[in-house]
Design a protein around this motif. Structure first.
Motif, short mmCIF file in Angstrom:
data_model
loop_
_atom_site.label_atom_id
_atom_site.label_comp_id
_atom_site.label_asym_id
_atom_site.label_seq_id
_atom_site.Cartn_x
_atom_site.Cartn_y
_atom_site.Cartn_z
N VAL A 1 -4.32 14.64 1.42
CA VAL A 1 -4.48 13.40 2.18
C VAL A 1 -3.11 12.76 2.38
CG1 VAL A 1 -5.50 11.09 2.19
CG2 VAL A 1 -6.80 13.02 1.25
N SER A 2 -2.85 12.30 3.62
CA SER A 2 -1.61 11.58 3.93
C SER A 2 -1.95 10.15 4.33
CB SER A 2 -0.88 12.24 5.10
OG SER A 2 -0.43 13.52 4.76
N ILE A 3 -1.11 9.22 3.89
CA ILE A 3 -1.21 7.84 4.35
C ILE A 3 -0.36 7.74 5.61
CG2 ILE A 3 -0.71 5.43 3.85
CD1 ILE A 3 -1.35 5.98 0.92
N VAL A 4 -1.00 7.35 6.71
CA VAL A 4 -0.30 7.33 8.00
C VAL A 4 -0.11 5.92 8.54
CG1 VAL A 4 -1.00 9.68 8.61
CG2 VAL A 4 -2.47 7.76 9.26
N GLY A 5 -0.54 4.91 7.79
CA GLY A 5 -0.37 3.53 8.22
C GLY A 5 -0.95 2.57 7.19
N GLY A 6 -0.76 1.30 7.46
CA GLY A 6 -1.29 0.29 6.55
C GLY A 6 -0.23 -0.74 6.20
N ASP A 7 -0.64 -1.71 5.39
CA ASP A 7 0.27 -2.79 5.00
C ASP A 7 0.59 -2.71 3.51
OD1 ASP A 7 -2.19 -3.51 4.02
OD2 ASP A 7 -2.19 -5.52 4.85
N HIS A 8 1.19 -1.63 3.12
CA HIS A 8 1.53 -1.38 1.71
C HIS A 8 2.91 -0.73 1.65
CE1 HIS A 8 0.53 2.68 2.82
NE2 HIS A 8 -0.65 2.24 3.22
N LYS A 9 3.35 -0.41 0.43
CA LYS A 9 4.68 0.15 0.25
C LYS A 9 4.70 1.65 0.00
CE LYS A 9 6.78 -4.10 -1.28
NZ LYS A 9 7.76 -4.68 -2.17
N LEU A 10 3.58 2.33 0.20
CA LEU A 10 3.56 3.78 -0.02
C LEU A 10 3.93 4.47 1.29
CD1 LEU A 10 0.38 4.11 -2.26
CD2 LEU A 10 2.78 4.17 -2.96
N ASP B 1 9.47 2.11 -10.12
CA ASP B 1 8.38 1.19 -9.77
C ASP B 1 7.40 1.82 -8.78
OD1 ASP B 1 9.46 -0.71 -11.43
OD2 ASP B 1 10.36 -1.91 -9.81
N THR B 2 7.91 2.57 -7.82
CA THR B 2 7.04 3.23 -6.84
C THR B 2 6.14 4.24 -7.52
OG1 THR B 2 8.71 2.90 -5.12
CG2 THR B 2 7.03 4.58 -4.70
N CYS B 3 6.71 5.05 -8.40
CA CYS B 3 5.92 6.06 -9.12
C CYS B 3 4.94 5.41 -10.09
CB CYS B 3 6.83 7.04 -9.85
SG CYS B 3 7.75 8.12 -8.72
N LEU B 4 5.36 4.34 -10.76
CA LEU B 4 4.46 3.65 -11.68
C LEU B 4 3.24 3.11 -10.94
CD1 LEU B 4 3.81 2.53 -14.50
CD2 LEU B 4 5.16 0.50 -13.90
N PHE B 5 3.46 2.53 -9.76
CA PHE B 5 2.36 2.01 -8.96
C PHE B 5 1.40 3.14 -8.57
CE2 PHE B 5 0.56 0.97 -4.75
CZ PHE B 5 -0.21 -0.12 -5.12
N ALA B 6 1.95 4.22 -8.00
CA ALA B 6 1.10 5.35 -7.56
C ALA B 6 0.39 5.98 -8.75
CB ALA B 6 1.94 6.38 -6.82
N ASP B 7 1.09 6.19 -9.85
CA ASP B 7 0.49 6.80 -11.04
C ASP B 7 -0.64 5.94 -11.60
OD1 ASP B 7 2.32 8.87 -10.82
OD2 ASP B 7 3.60 8.15 -12.47
N THR B 8 -0.46 4.63 -11.58
CA THR B 8 -1.49 3.72 -12.09
C THR B 8 -2.75 3.79 -11.24
OG1 THR B 8 0.18 2.24 -13.01
CG2 THR B 8 -2.01 1.31 -12.64
N ILE B 9 -2.60 3.77 -9.93
CA ILE B 9 -3.75 3.85 -9.03
C ILE B 9 -4.47 5.18 -9.22
CG2 ILE B 9 -4.50 3.93 -6.61
CD1 ILE B 9 -3.66 1.13 -7.49
N ILE B 10 -3.73 6.28 -9.24
CA ILE B 10 -4.33 7.61 -9.42
C ILE B 10 -5.05 7.68 -10.77
CG2 ILE B 10 -3.82 10.07 -9.81
CD1 ILE B 10 -1.55 9.71 -7.70
N GLY B 11 -4.41 7.20 -11.82
CA GLY B 11 -5.02 7.23 -13.15
C GLY B 11 -6.33 6.46 -13.20
N CYS B 12 -6.34 5.28 -12.59
CA CYS B 12 -7.58 4.48 -12.54
C CYS B 12 -8.67 5.19 -11.75
CB CYS B 12 -7.30 3.10 -11.95
SG CYS B 12 -6.36 2.01 -13.02
#
Length: 150
Positions: free
Chosen positions: A71-80, A121-132
């Motif tokens: 899955v790719s994120i192709v838009g949105g209002d976030h920092k990924l 910080d970017t990896c911590l955010f992504a890792d936290t979401i994935i872990g949850c």
């Protein structure tokens, strides 16, 4: 390790049009194009309190034989920025469960680091979401197994 059979785990995980069935940070999902097959695009509304409101995501690959989803994120209002995840699901023997089989879900990703952030910080955010998300998937599928056995 998820203490549930691979077919059950995969049946929930692979539903691109219904990520809110296990992703607790997803408020709703509307399909922009496609029916959940490769090439489909969804608009995800995120629950309030996160530093985002929506995410537009494309299903780049879905392989039911290999139990693989990209899955790719192709838009949105976030920092990924330029985020792409690859999720694989494998059956594994659970030694602590007397040799019964369980399911291992692995999700890896690549993402660009925004100019106003750092890699950590970017990896911590992504890792936290994935872990949850993976903990929620385990909780839901393991509960379904207990209900089926009862």
């Amino acid at each position: 390790m998820i203490h549930a059979p691979l077919p059950l785990v995969w049946s929930i995980l692979r539903k691109f049009s219904n990520p809110q069935s296990y992703k607790q940070f997803v408020k709703s999902c509307d399909m922009v194009s496609g029916n959940g097959a490769t090439g489909s695009v969804r608009e995800v509304t995120v629950v309030s309190g996160l530093p985002a409101g929506r995410s537009t995501e494309r299903l780049d690959r879905l392989d039911d034989d290999l139990h693989l989803m990209v899955v790719s994120i192709v838009g949105g209002d976030h920092k990924l920025l330029n985020y792409k995840s690859t999720t694989t699901v494998h059956e594994e023997e659970q030694e602590e469960e007397g040799g019964r089989t369980g399911t291992m879900v692995m999700e890896s990703y690549v993402v660009d680091v925004p100019a106003d952030s750092c890699e950590e910080d970017t990896c911590l955010f992504a890792d936290t979401i994935i872990g949850c998300n993976l903990k929620s998937l385990a909780k839901i599928t393991e509960k379904l197994v207990r209900l089926d056995v009862a």
